[in-house]
Design an enzyme around this catalytic site. Structure first.
Site: not given
Length: 273
Positions: A95, A224, A253
């Site tokens: 991320s 995601d 995610h």
């Protein structure tokens, strides 16, 4: 506990285990190096030296009103890598951490970095634009900032639903995993948590991706809900020169469960190549 001190006096906490070729893990927002606890053990068991740090303002690192931006995050990472004199280094970033390791590798990693792995990562650019129609509307990011400012404790609890795909049929995310996300999030200083939203969403990593001259594994779940794959991995793979794209059907995610098990296997295989 091990710390390094940056040029502006911020103490960066890090974990460092094992021996062998080094692998450095960079966490997502609003987490800490503890998000990588499984990988730290697993990769050390496979003969790697593993390092994971808490980004400034996160976890056990100093809280700072300044420097909560991607250039400084990359500079902090450079200070850590230089202090430990890491070479033949593989970087793994999830991320926000994916953006951090891409910027570090592009701007500071020459002669040190040998491979890069991004997982559900924010590059090349997260915000919706005419050129990036599948991106995230700025209003959604404003909503994150508002939630953090108004009641970050409840906001982090609520965020675990889309983060881990708990709203999807067949989800196996446990309450314990959701609680641990909340626990890590509550360790982030409010200023750092707020500012980091702009850092991960409004930083353009296009030129950083173009500058990478080492093999890059781009891993992303196709469900995601935080960093949509169309605006991220599918665009990044067209920019990097030595890229491999790995898509995980139905994966969220957050890195958990069967997705985490397969991802770890794939990263270990990539590092061994």
């Amino acid at each position: 506990m091990p710390f390094i001190t940056t040029s502006d006096g911020v103490e960066i906490f890090y974990q460092d285990f094992g021996s062998g070729r080094p692998v450095l893990f960079s966490h997502g927002w609003p987490l800490s190096s503890e998000a990588w606890e499984r990988e730290l053990k697993l990769f050390a068991d496979h003969g790697y030296r593993v390092i994971a740090h808490d980004r400034r303002g996160h976890g056990r690192s100093s809280r700072s009103r300044t420097g909560n931006d991607m250039d400084t995050y990359a500079a902090d990472l450079a200070a850590l890598v230089d202090a430990l004199d890491l070479r033949d280094l593989s970087l793994v970033g999830h991320s926000t951490g994916g953006g951090e390791v891409v910027r570090y590798a592009a701007r500071h990693g020459a002669g040190r970095v040998s491979k890069v792995v991004t997982v559900g990562a924010v590059p090349p650019y997260m915000i919706v634009t005419e050129e990036n129609p599948d991106g995230t509307p700025l209003e959604a990011l404003d909503g994150i900032r508002a939630g953090v400012l108004a009641d970050r404790s409840q906001f982090y609890q609520d965020l675990t639903t889309p983060f881990f795909g708990a709203d999807r049929e067949g989800s196996t995310i446990s309450q314990g995993q959701r609680d641990d996300f909340w626990r890590q999030g509550m360790l982030v200083g409010l200023q750092s948590a707020y500012d980091c939203v702009k850092a991960f969403s409004e930083t353009d990593f296009t030129e950083d991706l173009r500058a990478l001259d080492v093999p890059v594994l781009i891993a992303h779940g196709d469900d995601d809900q935080i960093v949509p794959i169309k605006a991220a991995a599918y665009r990044s793979i067209d920019i990097v020169r030595l890229g491999t794209l790995k898509v995980y059907p139905g994966a969220p995610h957050g890195i958990v469960g069967a997705y985490q098990e397969q991802l770890d296997k794939d990263i270990l295989e990539f590092l061994a190549e």
